[in-house]
Design a protein around this motif. Sequence first.
Motif, mmCIF file in Angstrom:
data_model
loop_
_atom_site.group_PDB
_atom_site.id
_atom_site.type_symbol
_atom_site.label_atom_id
_atom_site.label_comp_id
_atom_site.label_asym_id
_atom_site.label_seq_id
_atom_site.Cartn_x
_atom_site.Cartn_y
_atom_site.Cartn_z
ATOM 1 N N ILE A 160 0.842 -1.200 0.000
ATOM 2 C CA ILE A 160 0.000 0.000 0.000
ATOM 3 C C ILE A 160 0.876 1.250 0.000
ATOM 4 O O ILE A 160 0.577 2.236 -0.685
ATOM 5 N N CYS A 161 1.964 1.223 0.745
ATOM 6 C CA CYS A 161 2.892 2.347 0.787
ATOM 7 C C CYS A 161 3.427 2.666 -0.612
ATOM 8 O O CYS A 161 3.402 3.827 -1.049
ATOM 9 N N ALA A 162 3.886 1.652 -1.325
ATOM 10 C CA ALA A 162 4.391 1.861 -2.682
ATOM 11 C C ALA A 162 3.292 2.395 -3.598
ATOM 12 O O ALA A 162 3.535 3.261 -4.452
ATOM 13 N N GLN A 163 2.090 1.906 -3.414
ATOM 14 C CA GLN A 163 0.955 2.351 -4.208
ATOM 15 C C GLN A 163 0.645 3.825 -3.940
ATOM 16 O O GLN A 163 0.355 4.593 -4.865
ATOM 17 N N LEU A 164 0.707 4.229 -2.678
ATOM 18 C CA LEU A 164 0.416 5.611 -2.321
ATOM 19 C C LEU A 164 1.425 6.590 -2.908
ATOM 20 O O LEU A 164 1.101 7.770 -3.122
ATOM 21 N N THR A 218 11.214 12.087 6.210
ATOM 22 C CA THR A 218 12.307 11.141 6.436
ATOM 23 C C THR A 218 12.575 10.257 5.211
ATOM 24 O O THR A 218 13.259 9.237 5.312
ATOM 25 N N GLY A 219 12.006 10.641 4.087
ATOM 26 C CA GLY A 219 12.325 9.938 2.849
ATOM 27 C C GLY A 219 11.234 9.077 2.287
ATOM 28 O O GLY A 219 11.425 8.408 1.268
ATOM 29 N N ALA A 220 10.068 9.030 2.937
ATOM 30 C CA ALA A 220 8.922 8.248 2.444
ATOM 31 C C ALA A 220 9.323 6.806 2.124
ATOM 32 O O ALA A 220 9.002 6.263 1.066
ATOM 33 N N GLN A 221 10.003 6.196 3.072
ATOM 34 C CA GLN A 221 10.421 4.798 2.913
ATOM 35 C C GLN A 221 9.263 3.857 3.220
ATOM 36 O O GLN A 221 8.408 4.148 4.058
ATOM 37 N N CYS A 222 9.228 2.715 2.553
ATOM 38 C CA CYS A 222 8.163 1.741 2.735
ATOM 39 C C CYS A 222 8.620 0.557 3.576
ATOM 40 O O CYS A 222 9.783 0.128 3.464
#
Length: 223
Positions: A160-164, A218-222
Amino acid sequence: MRSIGIPRQRGGNNPVSGSAALWVAGTACVALLSLGGDRATAQNTSELRAPSDFSNIQDAQARSRALFAEAAKVIMNPRCMNCHPKTDSPLQGNDQHAHMPPVTRGDGGVGIAGAPCSTCHSERNFTLSEKASYRSIPGHPRWGLAPIEMAWEGKSAGEICAQLKDPARNGGRDLALLQEHFAKDDIVAWGWNPGEGRTPAPGSQARLGELIKAWIDTGAQCP
């Protein structure tokens, strides 16, 4: 949570039309009261941690992943997930059972011609009589399903994180608009005011917005 700016179209083919279709839809709406509603009745006691609670994680990427995992407590909550299904039908309840009566998204995610979502779902939550199985019917001016490309059902927090982060799958938003959507959109806010008989999402919309901003910073890491 539903997608921002979904047009309220009424397209789609439907063998039932005209007044007959409206009668069928209205009858189905009434039937909701005898089929049992959202099964969550207890008050929600879970909260969201503040971004400052993660300051002890020295590695920025690890802290970013932890921040998203905390935000995912809302994103993956039934109040949001039920309207981000992988099929053309919404889900209901904390147990995420199939919507009753059966409905389909239609064009624009707001139902099919003759049986739009607005047949049962008005512009605001509607509290029912104390004898009804459903304690309330949820509502919002833009009530409907998120576009199918925004489906979250069955996905991990990392997926979901990657999708967002993908504008092709998040409604064309960059990260700044994504944060604004979570922090300020009034249809997202419904998750904390879901009507009688429904457990709200954890924490608050303001806290979710803070977590998403900290995750981005902080870099939007998943996970």
